[in-house]
Design a protein around this motif. Structure first.
Motif, mmCIF file in Angstrom:
data_model
loop_
_atom_site.group_PDB
_atom_site.id
_atom_site.type_symbol
_atom_site.label_atom_id
_atom_site.label_comp_id
_atom_site.label_asym_id
_atom_site.label_seq_id
_atom_site.Cartn_x
_atom_site.Cartn_y
_atom_site.Cartn_z
ATOM 1 N N GLY A 32 0.814 -1.213 0.000
ATOM 2 C CA GLY A 32 0.000 0.000 0.000
ATOM 3 C C GLY A 32 0.841 1.254 0.000
ATOM 4 N N LEU A 33 1.905 1.243 0.788
ATOM 5 C CA LEU A 33 2.789 2.401 0.823
ATOM 6 C C LEU A 33 3.509 2.579 -0.514
ATOM 7 C CD1 LEU A 33 3.981 4.657 2.554
ATOM 8 C CD2 LEU A 33 5.768 3.056 3.242
ATOM 9 N N THR A 34 3.950 1.471 -1.100
ATOM 10 C CA THR A 34 4.621 1.539 -2.404
ATOM 11 C C THR A 34 3.685 2.070 -3.486
ATOM 12 O OG1 THR A 34 5.993 -0.331 -1.756
ATOM 13 C CG2 THR A 34 5.915 0.201 -4.096
ATOM 14 N N VAL A 35 2.465 1.571 -3.503
ATOM 15 C CA VAL A 35 1.491 2.026 -4.501
ATOM 16 C C VAL A 35 1.139 3.493 -4.271
ATOM 17 C CG1 VAL A 35 -0.885 1.729 -5.294
ATOM 18 C CG2 VAL A 35 0.588 -0.257 -5.000
ATOM 19 N N ALA A 36 1.013 3.900 -3.020
ATOM 20 C CA ALA A 36 0.699 5.306 -2.731
ATOM 21 C C ALA A 36 1.811 6.236 -3.201
ATOM 22 C CB ALA A 36 0.455 5.475 -1.235
ATOM 23 N N ILE A 37 3.057 5.827 -2.991
ATOM 24 C CA ILE A 37 4.175 6.645 -3.463
ATOM 25 C C ILE A 37 4.181 6.690 -4.986
ATOM 26 C CG2 ILE A 37 6.706 6.721 -3.615
ATOM 27 C CD1 ILE A 37 6.734 5.657 -0.720
ATOM 28 N N PHE A 38 3.923 5.545 -5.628
ATOM 29 C CA PHE A 38 3.854 5.504 -7.091
ATOM 30 C C PHE A 38 2.728 6.402 -7.612
ATOM 31 C CE2 PHE A 38 1.948 3.558 -10.904
ATOM 32 C CZ PHE A 38 3.005 3.708 -11.787
ATOM 33 N N GLN A 39 1.559 6.357 -6.963
ATOM 34 C CA GLN A 39 0.436 7.190 -7.403
ATOM 35 C C GLN A 39 0.741 8.670 -7.197
ATOM 36 O OE1 GLN A 39 -2.907 5.542 -5.223
ATOM 37 N NE2 GLN A 39 -3.663 4.554 -7.078
ATOM 38 N N ALA A 40 1.399 9.003 -6.110
ATOM 39 C CA ALA A 40 1.735 10.409 -5.874
ATOM 40 C C ALA A 40 2.781 10.903 -6.873
ATOM 41 C CB ALA A 40 2.249 10.588 -4.459
ATOM 42 N N ALA A 41 3.696 10.036 -7.238
ATOM 43 C CA ALA A 41 4.757 10.451 -8.166
ATOM 44 C C ALA A 41 4.248 10.592 -9.592
ATOM 45 C CB ALA A 41 5.909 9.449 -8.131
ATOM 46 N N THR A 42 3.262 9.777 -9.967
ATOM 47 C CA THR A 42 2.793 9.792 -11.354
ATOM 48 C C THR A 42 1.441 10.473 -11.527
ATOM 49 O OG1 THR A 42 1.755 7.630 -11.088
ATOM 50 C CG2 THR A 42 4.039 7.679 -11.885
ATOM 51 N N SER A 43 0.842 10.903 -10.470
ATOM 52 C CA SER A 43 -0.483 11.537 -10.490
ATOM 53 C C SER A 43 -1.568 10.625 -11.056
ATOM 54 C CB SER A 43 -0.456 12.851 -11.267
ATOM 55 O OG SER A 43 0.412 13.759 -10.658
ATOM 56 N N ILE A 44 -1.379 9.332 -10.936
ATOM 57 C CA ILE A 44 -2.417 8.368 -11.329
ATOM 58 C C ILE A 44 -3.269 8.091 -10.092
ATOM 59 C CG2 ILE A 44 -2.863 6.013 -12.106
ATOM 60 C CD1 ILE A 44 -0.179 6.069 -13.535
ATOM 61 N N GLN A 45 -4.557 8.360 -10.200
ATOM 62 C CA GLN A 45 -5.446 8.186 -9.058
ATOM 63 C C GLN A 45 -6.486 7.106 -9.330
ATOM 64 O OE1 GLN A 45 -4.828 9.555 -6.149
ATOM 65 N NE2 GLN A 45 -3.059 10.556 -7.078
ATOM 66 N N GLU A 46 -6.067 5.999 -9.853
ATOM 67 C CA GLU A 46 -6.964 4.875 -10.119
ATOM 68 C C GLU A 46 -7.205 4.116 -8.814
ATOM 69 O OE1 GLU A 46 -9.465 2.421 -12.013
ATOM 70 O OE2 GLU A 46 -8.514 4.174 -12.909
ATOM 71 N N MET A 47 -8.470 3.924 -8.445
ATOM 72 C CA MET A 47 -8.799 3.285 -7.171
ATOM 73 C C MET A 47 -8.421 1.807 -7.148
ATOM 74 S SD MET A 47 -9.784 5.591 -5.181
ATOM 75 C CE MET A 47 -10.371 4.578 -3.853
ATOM 76 N N THR A 48 -8.599 1.115 -8.266
ATOM 77 C CA THR A 48 -8.281 -0.313 -8.275
ATOM 78 C C THR A 48 -6.789 -0.568 -8.198
ATOM 79 O OG1 THR A 48 -8.308 -0.358 -10.692
ATOM 80 C CG2 THR A 48 -10.352 -0.916 -9.562
ATOM 81 N N LEU A 49 -5.982 0.427 -8.533
ATOM 82 C CA LEU A 49 -4.537 0.266 -8.458
ATOM 83 C C LEU A 49 -4.073 0.075 -7.016
ATOM 84 C CD1 LEU A 49 -1.954 0.238 -10.156
ATOM 85 C CD2 LEU A 49 -1.782 2.694 -9.772
ATOM 86 N N SER A 50 -4.832 0.554 -6.065
ATOM 87 C CA SER A 50 -4.426 0.387 -4.669
ATOM 88 C C SER A 50 -4.971 -0.905 -4.061
ATOM 89 C CB SER A 50 -4.878 1.591 -3.837
ATOM 90 O OG SER A 50 -6.287 1.660 -3.820
ATOM 91 N N TYR A 51 -6.111 -1.402 -4.521
ATOM 92 C CA TYR A 51 -6.723 -2.583 -3.908
ATOM 93 C C TYR A 51 -6.209 -3.902 -4.476
ATOM 94 C CZ TYR A 51 -10.057 0.545 -1.736
ATOM 95 O OH TYR A 51 -10.626 1.531 -0.995
ATOM 96 N N VAL A 52 -6.064 -3.993 -5.775
ATOM 97 C CA VAL A 52 -5.701 -5.261 -6.407
ATOM 98 C C VAL A 52 -4.310 -5.741 -5.969
ATOM 99 C CG1 VAL A 52 -5.306 -6.395 -8.622
ATOM 100 C CG2 VAL A 52 -7.277 -4.895 -8.327
ATOM 101 N N PRO A 53 -3.279 -4.908 -5.968
ATOM 102 C CA PRO A 53 -1.971 -5.408 -5.503
ATOM 103 C C PRO A 53 -1.989 -5.820 -4.032
ATOM 104 C CG PRO A 53 -1.678 -3.371 -6.711
ATOM 105 C CD PRO A 53 -3.152 -3.545 -6.513
ATOM 106 N N LYS A 54 -2.715 -5.076 -3.200
ATOM 107 C CA LYS A 54 -2.793 -5.444 -1.789
ATOM 108 C C LYS A 54 -3.455 -6.799 -1.608
ATOM 109 C CE LYS A 54 -3.868 -1.056 -0.192
ATOM 110 N NZ LYS A 54 -4.570 -0.169 0.718
ATOM 111 N N MET A 55 -4.555 -7.027 -2.315
ATOM 112 C CA MET A 55 -5.234 -8.321 -2.217
ATOM 113 C C MET A 55 -4.332 -9.435 -2.714
ATOM 114 S SD MET A 55 -9.255 -7.644 -3.043
ATOM 115 C CE MET A 55 -8.981 -7.275 -4.747
ATOM 116 N N ALA A 56 -3.613 -9.194 -3.801
ATOM 117 C CA ALA A 56 -2.722 -10.213 -4.342
ATOM 118 C C ALA A 56 -1.597 -10.548 -3.358
ATOM 119 C CB ALA A 56 -2.143 -9.751 -5.669
ATOM 120 N N VAL A 57 -1.009 -9.535 -2.755
ATOM 121 C CA VAL A 57 0.072 -9.769 -1.794
ATOM 122 C C VAL A 57 -0.441 -10.499 -0.565
ATOM 123 C CG1 VAL A 57 1.615 -8.583 -0.182
ATOM 124 C CG2 VAL A 57 1.579 -7.946 -2.571
#
Length: 89
Positions: A32-57
């Motif tokens: 979650g922290l990695t995805v949040a940093i990636f979203q902040a750096a790229t300005s991508i605010q896709e909601m599924t981008l934060s949930y799917v990797p967390k569920m997979a991990v």
């Protein structure tokens, strides 16, 4: 059963919950922290981008840690069942 033994088993129960939940929670936290940093750096605010990797991990961590978690739970229950006859004394 006196107060000391009740508090001991309450403490053991809380430790067991923490040990069993920690691997999945730490994995979800790191991803979650990695995805949040990636979203902040790229300005991508896709909601599924934060949930799917967390569920997979979490699924992957639970898959690999299942043996340890099961053995830990069985050992804990064995200790509880071994203590039950001492309650009647």
């Amino acid at each position: 059963m006196n107060i000391e033994s009740a508090l001991y088993w309450l403490q053991e129960m809380l430790v067991a919950v923490a040990v069993l939940c920690a691997p999945a929670m730490i994995g979800a936290l790191v991803v979650g922290l990695t995805v949040a940093i990636f979203q902040a750096a790229t300005s991508i605010q896709e909601m599924t981008l934060s949930y799917v990797p967390k569920m997979a991990v979490v699924v992957i961590v639970l898959f690999f840690m299942f043996g340890f978690m099961l053995q830990f739970s069985v050992d804990f229950m064995q200790r509880i069942f071994d203590f039950i006859p001492q309650i009647a004394q």
